[in-house]
Write a protein that holds these residues in place. Structure first.
Motif, PDB file in Angstrom:
ATOM      1  N   ALA A  13       0.828  -1.207   0.000  1.00  0.00           N
ATOM      2  CA  ALA A  13       0.000   0.000   0.000  1.00  0.00           C
ATOM      3  C   ALA A  13       0.861   1.256   0.000  1.00  0.00           C
ATOM      4  O   ALA A  13       0.597   2.208  -0.742  1.00  0.00           O
ATOM      5  CB  ALA A  13      -0.931  -0.003   1.207  1.00  0.00           C
ATOM      6  N   GLN A  14       1.899   1.255   0.810  1.00  0.00           N
ATOM      7  CA  GLN A  14       2.787   2.421   0.868  1.00  0.00           C
ATOM      8  C   GLN A  14       3.511   2.604  -0.466  1.00  0.00           C
ATOM      9  O   GLN A  14       3.669   3.727  -0.937  1.00  0.00           O
ATOM     10  CB  GLN A  14       3.794   2.259   1.995  1.00  0.00           C
ATOM     11  CG  GLN A  14       4.682   3.459   2.190  1.00  0.00           C
ATOM     12  CD  GLN A  14       5.637   3.277   3.349  1.00  0.00           C
ATOM     13  OE1 GLN A  14       5.689   2.219   3.958  1.00  0.00           O
ATOM     14  NE2 GLN A  14       6.388   4.308   3.651  1.00  0.00           N
ATOM     15  N   THR A  15       3.920   1.531  -1.088  1.00  0.00           N
ATOM     16  CA  THR A  15       4.600   1.608  -2.375  1.00  0.00           C
ATOM     17  C   THR A  15       3.677   2.169  -3.447  1.00  0.00           C
ATOM     18  O   THR A  15       4.083   3.018  -4.243  1.00  0.00           O
ATOM     19  CB  THR A  15       5.106   0.213  -2.784  1.00  0.00           C
ATOM     20  OG1 THR A  15       5.971  -0.280  -1.763  1.00  0.00           O
ATOM     21  CG2 THR A  15       5.844   0.257  -4.099  1.00  0.00           C
ATOM     22  N   PHE A  22       4.526  10.386  -6.885  1.00  0.00           N
ATOM     23  CA  PHE A  22       5.626  10.811  -7.741  1.00  0.00           C
ATOM     24  C   PHE A  22       5.264  10.746  -9.220  1.00  0.00           C
ATOM     25  O   PHE A  22       5.813  11.516 -10.019  1.00  0.00           O
ATOM     26  CB  PHE A  22       6.885  10.017  -7.418  1.00  0.00           C
ATOM     27  CG  PHE A  22       7.432  10.383  -6.060  1.00  0.00           C
ATOM     28  CD1 PHE A  22       7.923  11.644  -5.815  1.00  0.00           C
ATOM     29  CD2 PHE A  22       7.406   9.481  -5.023  1.00  0.00           C
ATOM     30  CE1 PHE A  22       8.404  12.011  -4.572  1.00  0.00           C
ATOM     31  CE2 PHE A  22       7.882   9.825  -3.775  1.00  0.00           C
ATOM     32  CZ  PHE A  22       8.377  11.097  -3.549  1.00  0.00           C
ATOM     33  N   LEU A  23       4.345   9.891  -9.594  1.00  0.00           N
ATOM     34  CA  LEU A  23       3.837   9.916 -10.964  1.00  0.00           C
ATOM     35  C   LEU A  23       3.044  11.201 -11.205  1.00  0.00           C
ATOM     36  O   LEU A  23       3.130  11.801 -12.281  1.00  0.00           O
ATOM     37  CB  LEU A  23       2.966   8.686 -11.245  1.00  0.00           C
ATOM     38  CG  LEU A  23       2.432   8.582 -12.666  1.00  0.00           C
ATOM     39  CD1 LEU A  23       3.581   8.397 -13.655  1.00  0.00           C
ATOM     40  CD2 LEU A  23       1.462   7.431 -12.788  1.00  0.00           C
ATOM     41  N   PHE A  26       5.551  13.992 -11.755  1.00  0.00           N
ATOM     42  CA  PHE A  26       6.119  13.917 -13.098  1.00  0.00           C
ATOM     43  C   PHE A  26       5.104  14.349 -14.155  1.00  0.00           C
ATOM     44  O   PHE A  26       5.426  15.111 -15.067  1.00  0.00           O
ATOM     45  CB  PHE A  26       6.612  12.501 -13.377  1.00  0.00           C
ATOM     46  CG  PHE A  26       7.282  12.358 -14.707  1.00  0.00           C
ATOM     47  CD1 PHE A  26       8.532  12.909 -14.922  1.00  0.00           C
ATOM     48  CD2 PHE A  26       6.668  11.682 -15.735  1.00  0.00           C
ATOM     49  CE1 PHE A  26       9.159  12.792 -16.150  1.00  0.00           C
ATOM     50  CE2 PHE A  26       7.280  11.551 -16.958  1.00  0.00           C
ATOM     51  CZ  PHE A  26       8.528  12.106 -17.175  1.00  0.00           C
ATOM     52  N   THR A  27       3.863  13.890 -14.030  1.00  0.00           N
ATOM     53  CA  THR A  27       2.821  14.268 -14.982  1.00  0.00           C
ATOM     54  C   THR A  27       2.529  15.769 -14.909  1.00  0.00           C
ATOM     55  O   THR A  27       2.291  16.411 -15.932  1.00  0.00           O
ATOM     56  CB  THR A  27       1.537  13.459 -14.717  1.00  0.00           C
ATOM     57  OG1 THR A  27       1.868  12.073 -14.711  1.00  0.00           O
ATOM     58  CG2 THR A  27       0.487  13.715 -15.765  1.00  0.00           C
ATOM     59  N   GLY A  28       2.570  16.328 -13.696  1.00  0.00           N
ATOM     60  CA  GLY A  28       2.397  17.774 -13.551  1.00  0.00           C
ATOM     61  C   GLY A  28       3.513  18.545 -14.234  1.00  0.00           C
ATOM     62  O   GLY A  28       3.281  19.602 -14.824  1.00  0.00           O
ATOM     63  N   GLY A  29       4.728  18.014 -14.153  1.00  0.00           N
ATOM     64  CA  GLY A  29       5.834  18.642 -14.861  1.00  0.00           C
ATOM     65  C   GLY A  29       5.652  18.597 -16.365  1.00  0.00           C
ATOM     66  O   GLY A  29       5.908  19.580 -17.067  1.00  0.00           O
ATOM     67  N   SER A  54      10.573  14.642  -9.086  1.00  0.00           N
ATOM     68  CA  SER A  54       9.925  13.328  -9.159  1.00  0.00           C
ATOM     69  C   SER A  54      10.946  12.197  -9.293  1.00  0.00           C
ATOM     70  O   SER A  54      10.627  11.055  -8.974  1.00  0.00           O
ATOM     71  CB  SER A  54       8.934  13.283 -10.313  1.00  0.00           C
ATOM     72  OG  SER A  54       9.603  13.270 -11.548  1.00  0.00           O
ATOM     73  N   PHE A  55      12.144  12.485  -9.748  1.00  0.00           N
ATOM     74  CA  PHE A  55      13.196  11.474  -9.801  1.00  0.00           C
ATOM     75  C   PHE A  55      14.164  11.584  -8.630  1.00  0.00           C
ATOM     76  O   PHE A  55      14.628  10.589  -8.101  1.00  0.00           O
ATOM     77  CB  PHE A  55      13.990  11.581 -11.113  1.00  0.00           C
ATOM     78  CG  PHE A  55      13.241  11.060 -12.289  1.00  0.00           C
ATOM     79  CD1 PHE A  55      13.163   9.703 -12.532  1.00  0.00           C
ATOM     80  CD2 PHE A  55      12.604  11.916 -13.157  1.00  0.00           C
ATOM     81  CE1 PHE A  55      12.464   9.212 -13.612  1.00  0.00           C
ATOM     82  CE2 PHE A  55      11.904  11.443 -14.242  1.00  0.00           C
ATOM     83  CZ  PHE A  55      11.839  10.087 -14.467  1.00  0.00           C
ATOM     84  N   TRP A  56      14.494  12.807  -8.220  1.00  0.00           N
ATOM     85  CA  TRP A  56      15.531  13.020  -7.212  1.00  0.00           C
ATOM     86  C   TRP A  56      15.101  12.587  -5.819  1.00  0.00           C
ATOM     87  O   TRP A  56      15.871  11.962  -5.098  1.00  0.00           O
ATOM     88  CB  TRP A  56      15.925  14.494  -7.213  1.00  0.00           C
ATOM     89  CG  TRP A  56      17.016  14.829  -6.268  1.00  0.00           C
ATOM     90  CD1 TRP A  56      18.309  14.433  -6.347  1.00  0.00           C
ATOM     91  CD2 TRP A  56      16.896  15.611  -5.088  1.00  0.00           C
ATOM     92  NE1 TRP A  56      19.013  14.942  -5.295  1.00  0.00           N
ATOM     93  CE2 TRP A  56      18.176  15.674  -4.504  1.00  0.00           C
ATOM     94  CE3 TRP A  56      15.845  16.282  -4.476  1.00  0.00           C
ATOM     95  CZ2 TRP A  56      18.412  16.370  -3.333  1.00  0.00           C
ATOM     96  CZ3 TRP A  56      16.097  16.981  -3.320  1.00  0.00           C
ATOM     97  CH2 TRP A  56      17.356  17.013  -2.758  1.00  0.00           C
TER      98      TRP A  56
END
Length: 73
Positions: A13-15, A22-23, A26-29, A54-56
């Protein structure tokens, strides 16, 4: 040898929740790139910042800190 079984770092669930967060970053970016123009650089800066975060964040703060091989003497 280890007596215990394999232990994950996070439960499922946490994963999944972290993946969604974070997706979304990234999508917002990627979405912010659609507002990019030569007159206004802020959408581009925000887009690069969101994609970078989102990656760092997962690689730096949530990655395994003990993944390197160590020799015990």
């Amino acid at each position: 040898m280890s007596n215990g079984g394999y232990q994950r770092e996070n439960n499922l669930a946490q994963t999944v929740i972290l993946f969604i967060i974070f997706l979304a970053l990234f999508t917002g970016g990627l979405f912010a790139f659609s507002f990019l123009s030569l007159e206004n650089v802020w959408p581009g800066a925000i887009a690069i910042g969101l994609c970078f975060l989102s990656f760092w964040i997962p690689q730096t703060f949530m990655g395994r800190s003990d993944s390197g091989a160590r020799r015990h003497r």
